[in-house]
Structures are given as C-alpha cells and as structure tokens.
Design an enzyme around this catalytic site. Sequence first.
Site, PDB file in Angstrom:
ATOM      1  N   ARG A 183       0.675  -0.943   0.141  1.00  0.00           N
ATOM      2  CA  ARG A 183      -0.116  -0.110  -0.123  1.00  0.00           C
ATOM      3  C   ARG A 183       0.849   0.926   0.277  1.00  0.00           C
ATOM      4  NH1 ARG A 183      -3.550  -1.810   4.989  1.00  0.00           N
ATOM      5  NH2 ARG A 183      -0.761  -2.461   5.473  1.00  0.00           N
ATOM      6  N   SER A 225      -7.277  -3.922   6.987  1.00  0.00           N
ATOM      7  CA  SER A 225      -8.538  -5.448   8.763  1.00  0.00           C
ATOM      8  C   SER A 225      -8.599  -3.652   9.509  1.00  0.00           C
ATOM      9  CB  SER A 225      -7.679  -5.965   9.060  1.00  0.00           C
ATOM     10  OG  SER A 225      -7.026  -6.935   7.453  1.00  0.00           O
TER      11      SER A 225
END
Length: 162
Positions: A92, A130
């Site tokens: 990311r 998450s």
Amino acid sequence: MKTAICPGSFDPVTNGHIDVIERASKLFDEVYVVAMTNYQKAGSMTFTEEERVDLLKKSTSHLGNVKVDTFSGLLADYATAHDIHIIVKGLRAVSDFENEFQQSIANKHINEDLETVFLPCSADNMYLSSSFVKQLGQLGGDISDFVPEAVCEDIIKRLRKE
Ligand code: PNS
C-alpha cells in the site's frame, strides 16, 4: 507449474487482499493463500484461525486456482514444505515498505530460493486495512465497500458480537 503464496494475517480479509489474490491468480498457475500469525499483532487478533480461513474460502471461491490454508510457523518453512519459491505481497502506501522489505530479507535469509514479489495495491485500496474495517464495523459503520460481498454479513455479525 508456477506456484505462489499470498500470506497474511487476514484479520479479516478485505477487498484489498482480494484484489492482490485475484491478480496473483492471473500471474501464477496456482496460489496458496495462507492465513498466518503476525507476531507483531499476535495479542490483538480479533478473528480465530478457523474464522479467518472460512472467510477466505468464501471470498475466493470464484478463483479455481486458489487454495486456502493456515500455518502458525515460519513462512519460509511453509514454502519449503510445499516446494514454493515465490511469495506475493501487496504494497500500500510507502509506510508498508520498510516492514515488507525486512520480511523479504528475513525470508530469503532462511531460504535463499525464496523470492518476494510486490504488487502495488490499486488506488481504491491504498488506505484500506483490516484494522480500519474492524474499527468501522465495531462502531456500527458501513463496511460493505471494503470487504467482499460474500462475507460482509459474517464479518458484521462477528464484529458486533465483541
Ligand atoms: O497481513 P500481515 O499481518 O501483514 O501478514 C504478515 C505475515 C503473517 C505474512 C508475517 O507476519 C509472517 O510471515 N508471519 C509468519 C512468521 C514469519 O515467517 N515471519 C517472517 C520472518 S521472521
């Protein structure tokens, strides 16, 4: 046959994970998605190993060359045991890089035949994690844009039970 591993803690699986798994499944003949323990997060995992595997199986059932498994030891040992030489990781923002780079060096140190391939995440998933999904879901927010449709209800129910 080229086989790769997509390892992660998947606590729980997000659309970012599925994006990387789907792309890996096009690049390799076979992909093992392995739910593991991240020892930096070990005390703060929310979903059990069984739950994480169940969510992964449901959300990858459309991918014929993907197998879901779980392992609690070293990733390099799992790779050796299954004769796999490629690890696929999604990257990311820049903040992921240092930790991922360190892990790839550690894995190569343990097994020098092991290569790590980084796939840049898609722009939509740049800041998806998450932990973000867990916080949003636990506080009653709408997580449906961030997790696979097949497991959205399961994740919401589980997070609201906490
Ligand atoms: O989704 P995550 O939390 O970034 O996944 C990290 C994971 C689970 C892939 C990583 O922590 C891992 O490989 N854990 C198993 C132990 C291991 O082999 N660590 C790396 C070498 S010390």
